[in-house]
Scaffold this active site. Sequence first.
Site, PDB file in Angstrom:
ATOM      1  N   HIS A 128       0.837  -1.207   0.000  1.00  0.00           N
ATOM      2  CA  HIS A 128       0.000   0.000   0.000  1.00  0.00           C
ATOM      3  C   HIS A 128       0.874   1.260   0.000  1.00  0.00           C
ATOM      4  O   HIS A 128       0.673   2.173  -0.801  1.00  0.00           O
ATOM      5  CB  HIS A 128      -0.939  -0.001   1.205  1.00  0.00           C
ATOM      6  CG  HIS A 128      -1.442   1.363   1.588  1.00  0.00           C
ATOM      7  ND1 HIS A 128      -2.302   2.081   0.784  1.00  0.00           N
ATOM      8  CD2 HIS A 128      -1.172   2.147   2.664  1.00  0.00           C
ATOM      9  CE1 HIS A 128      -2.555   3.251   1.360  1.00  0.00           C
ATOM     10  NE2 HIS A 128      -1.876   3.317   2.494  1.00  0.00           N
TER      11      HIS A 128
ATOM     12  N   HIS B 299       4.607   6.566   5.418  1.00  0.00           N
ATOM     13  CA  HIS B 299       3.522   7.360   6.017  1.00  0.00           C
ATOM     14  C   HIS B 299       2.708   6.617   7.079  1.00  0.00           C
ATOM     15  O   HIS B 299       2.152   7.239   7.971  1.00  0.00           O
ATOM     16  CB  HIS B 299       2.608   7.967   4.937  1.00  0.00           C
ATOM     17  CG  HIS B 299       1.612   7.011   4.357  1.00  0.00           C
ATOM     18  ND1 HIS B 299       1.891   6.229   3.261  1.00  0.00           N
ATOM     19  CD2 HIS B 299       0.341   6.712   4.706  1.00  0.00           C
ATOM     20  CE1 HIS B 299       0.834   5.492   2.965  1.00  0.00           C
ATOM     21  NE2 HIS B 299      -0.127   5.765   3.829  1.00  0.00           N
TER      22      HIS B 299
ATOM     23  N   GLU C 177       2.258   5.033  13.078  1.00  0.00           N
ATOM     24  CA  GLU C 177       0.973   4.662  13.673  1.00  0.00           C
ATOM     25  C   GLU C 177       0.739   3.162  13.689  1.00  0.00           C
ATOM     26  O   GLU C 177       0.095   2.651  14.604  1.00  0.00           O
ATOM     27  CB  GLU C 177      -0.179   5.357  12.939  1.00  0.00           C
ATOM     28  CG  GLU C 177      -0.613   6.580  13.690  1.00  0.00           C
ATOM     29  CD  GLU C 177      -2.062   6.971  13.437  1.00  0.00           C
ATOM     30  OE1 GLU C 177      -2.629   7.620  14.321  1.00  0.00           O
ATOM     31  OE2 GLU C 177      -2.616   6.655  12.365  1.00  0.00           O
ATOM     32  N   ASP C 178       1.237   2.465  12.705  1.00  0.00           N
ATOM     33  CA  ASP C 178       0.863   1.049  12.566  1.00  0.00           C
ATOM     34  C   ASP C 178       1.986   0.061  12.864  1.00  0.00           C
ATOM     35  O   ASP C 178       1.774  -1.148  12.751  1.00  0.00           O
ATOM     36  CB  ASP C 178       0.337   0.788  11.139  1.00  0.00           C
ATOM     37  CG  ASP C 178      -0.938   1.564  10.858  1.00  0.00           C
ATOM     38  OD1 ASP C 178      -1.546   2.043  11.840  1.00  0.00           O
ATOM     39  OD2 ASP C 178      -1.319   1.702   9.688  1.00  0.00           O
TER      40      ASP C 178
ATOM     41  N   ASP D 118      -2.385   8.587  -0.793  1.00  0.00           N
ATOM     42  CA  ASP D 118      -2.787   7.526   0.132  1.00  0.00           C
ATOM     43  C   ASP D 118      -4.265   7.184  -0.081  1.00  0.00           C
ATOM     44  O   ASP D 118      -4.656   6.026  -0.240  1.00  0.00           O
ATOM     45  CB  ASP D 118      -2.532   8.055   1.555  1.00  0.00           C
ATOM     46  CG  ASP D 118      -3.067   7.148   2.649  1.00  0.00           C
ATOM     47  OD1 ASP D 118      -2.908   5.925   2.524  1.00  0.00           O
ATOM     48  OD2 ASP D 118      -3.619   7.679   3.642  1.00  0.00           O
TER      49      ASP D 118
ATOM     50  N   ASP E 146     -20.770  19.462 -23.648  1.00  0.00           N
ATOM     51  CA  ASP E 146     -19.369  19.038 -23.521  1.00  0.00           C
ATOM     52  C   ASP E 146     -19.208  17.596 -23.059  1.00  0.00           C
ATOM     53  O   ASP E 146     -18.175  17.240 -22.546  1.00  0.00           O
ATOM     54  CB  ASP E 146     -18.616  19.984 -22.584  1.00  0.00           C
ATOM     55  CG  ASP E 146     -19.105  19.885 -21.154  1.00  0.00           C
ATOM     56  OD1 ASP E 146     -20.217  19.369 -20.948  1.00  0.00           O
ATOM     57  OD2 ASP E 146     -18.369  20.310 -20.248  1.00  0.00           O
TER      58      ASP E 146
HETATM   59 MN    MN Z   1      -2.035   4.774   4.241  1.00  0.00          MN
END
Ligand code: MN
Length: 505
Positions: free
Chosen positions: A49, A73, A77-78, A141, A262
């Site tokens: 990911h 990123h 946190e993970d 993300d 359009d």
């Molecule tokens: Mn993420």
Amino acid sequence: MPKEFKDFLNSTPHKFTPEQDELLRKAFELAKAAHAGQKRQSGEDYFSHARDAAIILGKIFPDAITLSATLLHDVPEDTKVTLEEIEKELGPEISQLIDGVTQLGHVRMKNSQDKFYVENLRKLFIATSKDIRVILIKLADRLHNMRTIEFIKPEKQAKVATETLEIYAPIAGRLGIGSWKDELEDLSFKIVFPKEYAETKRLLDTELAGRQEGVKLMEKNLSHTLRTEGIKYLEITGRVKRLYSLWKKLQRYGGDLNKIHDFIALRIITKSTSDCYAALGVIHKHFQPVPGRIKDFIATPKPNGYQSIHTTVFGRDGKTFEIQLRTDLMHEEAERGVAAHWFYAEEGKPDTIGRLSANWIKELQSWQEEASNPDEFLESLKIDFFRDRIFVFTPKGDIKDLPQGSTVIDFAFAVHTDLGYHMMGAKINGKMASIFDELDNEDTVEIIKTKKEAVISRDWLKAAKTHNARNRVRHYLVEHDRGIIQRVRELKLKDLSLPRFFRKK
Ligand code: MN
């Protein structure tokens, strides 16, 4: 060099320096090791990911620092790896970007009935980011999460898709990143409004099937005309309107596709701006233009920087075609927006990226000054004033947007007039506070009410910063004074109504 990393480098259209390669390799290895063993709901390794988000971002903003932060990123946190460790390994700039992304992850959409909620959430989102690169990472993300949304539970899908449609897609649009905005919109449209999505798609497919030949012929006629008139161009391509924007437009035109000029457009890409205008002249000479349909966004770009000339002409079959003319650079910018603009402007001057990012709100402001249409102007205005704004939460999670220096009094009146008139005290972030206290960004404020009317004094007027609260307080004070005068008057009248002989001495 391991193959997986080599493939990653090859996925961006940019040639990095050996130092940048090395930085990216370190970020890549660190993130991969930190996420080792973790799986996504799709069954893929979690790290895929982060890697794919970085690949998405790399296509429009191939900056080594920003891509390193994208790879990492989700790490603080993970995983067990902390922000401090990342800073030690890769430096403070990358760790600060990651920190920004983590904080931005806490800005979440709730089920709010407040009519300003979405707009305020967008503002909060931007105010929290502070750095344009944080938003770019967060958008990449989200785009990857939307592309793989089928793997999460249906209830969660709806929530994520609504948030994407209301917050992420408009911000991508505001930054001029057309390719991301379009994709985010269509991916969420399918989930949030499945019936409408299917209907719009069926309508478009049927219409397209009937017009395919006509479009091909028009393309041939156009290229023939341009060539015989000696106009230089790079390519002509057909583009079909995206489903979500088509659906929005259909709603404004009573569902009648014939009124939408359009939904099919032919795009002529040229090398120079003067070729755009030359092509426009020749096209109008050979194909009758529909009056009032020429829009020159080259002379007057849209607030998000979009440039092109749009015109609508009648084809040989009597049907109308929108034609869009732009240079290859304008095309690049329409797809990549702010990312293209800043990256190219600053390439080779690494220290200015940060400075520009800090000033990006000002950039938005100057775009807005160029806005031609009053609606667009208002739209862009909404986003700029957070420089001196704070965002304060109600206990339910609604967001109030207030000027800096606002107090509890301003907040109470912003929530509800009645709440202001019955306020006795307040809690800020769970702690007892005075109603005269100044609020900070992202405070949560709970107002304590009295059953009776509050005792409002002139001190309230001094503490109130917003027009709304000041007007309410002033109104109260005037009414209050008037009440006293009235009572005095009534007393006097009563006095007057006494029998004459009592009054006379
Ligand atoms: Mn993420």
